[in-house]
Design a protein around this motif. Structure first.
Motif, PDB file in Angstrom:
ATOM      1  N   GLY A 167       0.818  -1.214   0.000  1.00 24.10           N
ATOM      2  CA  GLY A 167       0.000   0.000   0.000  1.00 24.10           C
ATOM      3  C   GLY A 167       0.849   1.260   0.000  1.00 24.10           C
ATOM      4  N   ALA A 168       1.909   1.275   0.790  1.00 23.19           N
ATOM      5  CA  ALA A 168       2.734   2.477   0.894  1.00 23.19           C
ATOM      6  C   ALA A 168       3.682   2.618  -0.289  1.00 23.19           C
ATOM      7  N   LEU A 169       4.193   1.476  -0.771  1.00 25.51           N
ATOM      8  CA  LEU A 169       5.244   1.524  -1.793  1.00 25.51           C
ATOM      9  C   LEU A 169       4.699   1.404  -3.213  1.00 25.51           C
ATOM     10  N   MET A 170       3.543   0.759  -3.345  1.00 26.98           N
ATOM     11  CA  MET A 170       2.997   0.540  -4.681  1.00 26.98           C
ATOM     12  C   MET A 170       1.685   1.289  -4.876  1.00 26.98           C
ATOM     13  N   GLY A 171       0.742   1.054  -4.001  1.00 23.99           N
ATOM     14  CA  GLY A 171      -0.605   1.599  -4.176  1.00 23.99           C
ATOM     15  C   GLY A 171      -0.646   3.100  -4.206  1.00 23.99           C
ATOM     16  N   ALA A 172       0.211   3.717  -3.402  1.00 25.55           N
ATOM     17  CA  ALA A 172       0.141   5.172  -3.293  1.00 25.55           C
ATOM     18  C   ALA A 172       0.624   5.865  -4.557  1.00 25.55           C
ATOM     19  N   GLY A 173       1.156   5.087  -5.487  1.00 28.15           N
ATOM     20  CA  GLY A 173       1.622   5.685  -6.737  1.00 28.15           C
ATOM     21  C   GLY A 173       2.714   6.693  -6.461  1.00 28.15           C
ATOM     22  N   GLU A 174       2.579   7.863  -7.048  1.00 27.72           N
ATOM     23  CA  GLU A 174       3.570   8.911  -6.809  1.00 27.72           C
ATOM     24  C   GLU A 174       3.015   9.914  -5.815  1.00 27.72           C
ATOM     25  N   ALA A 175       2.372   9.375  -4.791  1.00 28.70           N
ATOM     26  CA  ALA A 175       1.709  10.242  -3.827  1.00 28.70           C
ATOM     27  C   ALA A 175       2.692  10.903  -2.867  1.00 28.70           C
ATOM     28  N   PHE A 176       3.930  10.423  -2.843  1.00 29.80           N
ATOM     29  CA  PHE A 176       4.916  10.983  -1.927  1.00 29.80           C
ATOM     30  C   PHE A 176       6.105  11.555  -2.696  1.00 29.80           C
ATOM     31  N   PRO A 177       5.841  12.546  -3.527  1.00 34.32           N
ATOM     32  CA  PRO A 177       6.938  13.100  -4.327  1.00 34.32           C
ATOM     33  C   PRO A 177       7.869  13.946  -3.472  1.00 34.32           C
ATOM     34  N   ASP A 178       7.427  14.261  -2.261  1.00 33.00           N
ATOM     35  CA  ASP A 178       8.251  15.075  -1.374  1.00 33.00           C
ATOM     36  C   ASP A 178       9.216  14.224  -0.558  1.00 33.00           C
TER      37      ASP A 178
ATOM     38  N   LEU B 137     -13.010   6.567  -5.894  1.00 31.55           N
ATOM     39  CA  LEU B 137     -12.600   6.515  -4.494  1.00 31.55           C
ATOM     40  C   LEU B 137     -11.082   6.452  -4.399  1.00 31.55           C
ATOM     41  N   GLU B 138     -10.510   5.632  -5.259  1.00 29.62           N
ATOM     42  CA  GLU B 138      -9.057   5.475  -5.249  1.00 29.62           C
ATOM     43  C   GLU B 138      -8.363   6.802  -5.554  1.00 29.62           C
ATOM     44  N   ALA B 139      -8.899   7.521  -6.552  1.00 28.16           N
ATOM     45  CA  ALA B 139      -8.297   8.792  -6.924  1.00 28.16           C
ATOM     46  C   ALA B 139      -8.356   9.780  -5.755  1.00 28.16           C
ATOM     47  N   GLN B 140      -9.497   9.799  -5.071  1.00 28.28           N
ATOM     48  CA  GLN B 140      -9.635  10.732  -3.965  1.00 28.28           C
ATOM     49  C   GLN B 140      -8.724  10.364  -2.802  1.00 28.28           C
ATOM     50  N   MET B 141      -8.540   9.072  -2.593  1.00 32.75           N
ATOM     51  CA  MET B 141      -7.611   8.659  -1.548  1.00 32.75           C
ATOM     52  C   MET B 141      -6.202   9.124  -1.885  1.00 32.75           C
ATOM     53  N   ARG B 142      -5.876   9.042  -3.165  1.00 35.48           N
ATOM     54  CA  ARG B 142      -4.561   9.498  -3.594  1.00 35.48           C
ATOM     55  C   ARG B 142      -4.378  10.991  -3.317  1.00 35.48           C
ATOM     56  N   ARG B 143      -5.440  11.765  -3.591  1.00 35.29           N
ATOM     57  CA  ARG B 143      -5.348  13.202  -3.312  1.00 35.29           C
ATOM     58  C   ARG B 143      -5.105  13.441  -1.829  1.00 35.29           C
ATOM     59  N   LEU B 144      -5.809  12.655  -1.014  1.00 36.80           N
ATOM     60  CA  LEU B 144      -5.635  12.755   0.429  1.00 36.80           C
ATOM     61  C   LEU B 144      -4.175  12.519   0.814  1.00 36.80           C
ATOM     62  N   LEU B 145      -3.615  11.483   0.233  1.00 38.59           N
ATOM     63  CA  LEU B 145      -2.250  11.096   0.596  1.00 38.59           C
ATOM     64  C   LEU B 145      -1.226  12.094   0.055  1.00 38.59           C
ATOM     65  N   ALA B 146      -1.636  12.909  -0.899  1.00 38.84           N
ATOM     66  CA  ALA B 146      -0.705  13.858  -1.495  1.00 38.84           C
ATOM     67  C   ALA B 146      -0.718  15.208  -0.767  1.00 38.84           C
ATOM     68  N   ASP B 147      -1.561  15.328   0.247  1.00 42.22           N
ATOM     69  CA  ASP B 147      -1.686  16.585   0.986  1.00 42.22           C
ATOM     70  C   ASP B 147      -0.447  16.804   1.856  1.00 42.22           C
ATOM     71  N   THR B 148       0.456  17.639   1.329  1.00 38.14           N
ATOM     72  CA  THR B 148       1.748  17.802   2.003  1.00 38.14           C
ATOM     73  C   THR B 148       1.661  18.627   3.287  1.00 38.14           C
ATOM     74  N   SER B 149       0.463  19.116   3.612  1.00 39.48           N
ATOM     75  CA  SER B 149       0.329  19.818   4.893  1.00 39.48           C
ATOM     76  C   SER B 149       0.285  18.819   6.044  1.00 39.48           C
ATOM     77  N   ILE B 150       0.137  17.557   5.690  1.00 46.35           N
ATOM     78  CA  ILE B 150       0.167  16.497   6.700  1.00 46.35           C
ATOM     79  C   ILE B 150       1.567  15.900   6.727  1.00 46.35           C
ATOM     80  N   PRO B 151       2.082  15.626   7.906  1.00 49.70           N
ATOM     81  CA  PRO B 151       3.435  15.066   7.993  1.00 49.70           C
ATOM     82  C   PRO B 151       3.554  13.772   7.193  1.00 49.70           C
ATOM     83  N   LEU B 152       4.704  13.591   6.584  1.00 47.62           N
ATOM     84  CA  LEU B 152       4.923  12.423   5.731  1.00 47.62           C
ATOM     85  C   LEU B 152       4.609  11.115   6.449  1.00 47.62           C
ATOM     86  N   THR B 153       5.061  11.027   7.680  1.00 47.56           N
ATOM     87  CA  THR B 153       4.862   9.787   8.430  1.00 47.56           C
ATOM     88  C   THR B 153       3.388   9.412   8.526  1.00 47.56           C
TER      89      THR B 153
END
Lengths: 204, 204
Positions: A167-178, B137-153
């Motif tokens: 989920g973190a390494l594959m599913g998230a796609g390029e969701a962690f470009p930072d 749903l998947e696309a929206q989850m990706r947007r959520l995960l891309a929100d850099t105002s949230i700490p990476l961890t």
DNA sequence: GTCTATATTTCGATAGAC
DNA sequence: GTCTATCGAAATATAGAC
């Protein structure tokens, strides 16, 4: 710049390898079924017939890519096999997942292929060449998870740990470009430890 | 016994619904691309042409199955949207994943379809009907995960939590025949809480 | 090892009767 | 709503020259 990305330690540049690289690329972009040999040939600047000199059937191209993945699976399983009879498999599992994480980071496109073309890979298994020891990493993980001598909770945690890695390494796609892949991998390693470590139930 | 499994609260037994059920079944067995309209028709004991009365194109069959999945996604996202601006999104995420788990247990075949035919679904998005609010749903989850105002961890943990749910409920296949889906789901819920809860760093 | 040309098959889709 | 019949396109695969 596009030709130069080195893969593994293989004979670079041979037509056969170039076919596999281009095929992997296209299969990931469009899917195995939707990718025709004509497209692969065009991108390689050769004709369809040339491909048939190197591979008897389209399926064989996918099969060779499957073997690349299978080699990675053997590495993981060999390490795990040595510790198979150990009383506490927790440490072995953690080590396996650590290695698994490394492999995903280093071969993301191969794992992507497997994930996005699950059905195409299934027909490979159901054909020849899957006589016995040719078992997939995924299949062996399933056998592990089916071992009812292990408490259900621990098995579900193992399945979730695998899923967490993917989920973190594959599913998230390029969701962690930072972040670099290594940064993300380190966080996932910590997550795996949390999921699998034996907690002392005596705490509140 | 095979015809009787009720799905959702839909008009059962109409030819249109029977086509969709059979198609879902075959798509999961062989993949969308490898499944021909001829096969669907044969299993339904009708001819290919009959299918074209109910669906203009093969893609439309997949599109309708996508819409079934999309409805489930809306339910989850509506709940999440209400809490979108909350300072601490942790609770909202946990509730979302709780609901997500319920949906997977109740509609495993639909989620399987989405997972195993990722490429086929992608071309749906890139065609019409995906004007705007039709977002996945998947696309929206990706947007959520891309929100850099949230700490990476925390974002990686969220991605891992989603993966953990899928890994235990989908990836493991029938690896837990000794447990009911609800038992497994309960263990996964606990895992999600562990992954997302705010730990007090002041301990040890 | 790569080419041109073609065989063969299967699929998605349509026309029109019933 | 379902059928028979068929079309056109595209894909896999092969034959044989260079």
């Amino acid at each position: 710049m596009t030709e130069q990305r080195a893969r593994g330690g293989r004979p670079r540049g041979s037509t056969r390898e170039r076919i596999l690289d281009v095929a992997l690329q296209l299969f990931n972009e469009q899917g195995y079924d939707k990718t025709s040999l004509r497209e692969i040939a065009e991108r390689l600047q050769v004709t369809k017939a040339a491909l048939y000199y190197h591979f008897e059937r389209k399926e064989d191209i996918l099969l060779q890519l499957h073997l690349r993945l299978h080699e990675l699976g053997r590495e993981v399983l060999d390490r795990l096999g040595n510790l198979d009879a150990a009383a506490d498999k927790t440490l072995a599992w953690m080590e396996m997942l650590d290695q698994f994480i490394d492999q995903i980071v280093a071969n993301r496109d191969l794992f992507l292929l497997h994930q996005r073309n699950h059905n195409a890979f299934e027909v490979l298994e159901h054909s020849e060449s899957h006589t016995a020891e040719h078992e997939d990493l995924e299949a062996q993980m399933r056998r592990l998870l089916a071992d009812t001598s292990i408490p259900l909770t621990r098995r579900v945690r193992m399945a979730s740990a695998i899923g967490a890695v993917l989920g973190a390494l594959m599913g998230a796609g390029e969701a962690f470009p930072d972040a670099t892949p290594e940064e993300v991998a380190e966080i996932v390693r910590e997550i795996v430890r949390e999921l699998l470590e034996q907690r002392e139930k005596a705490r509140v």
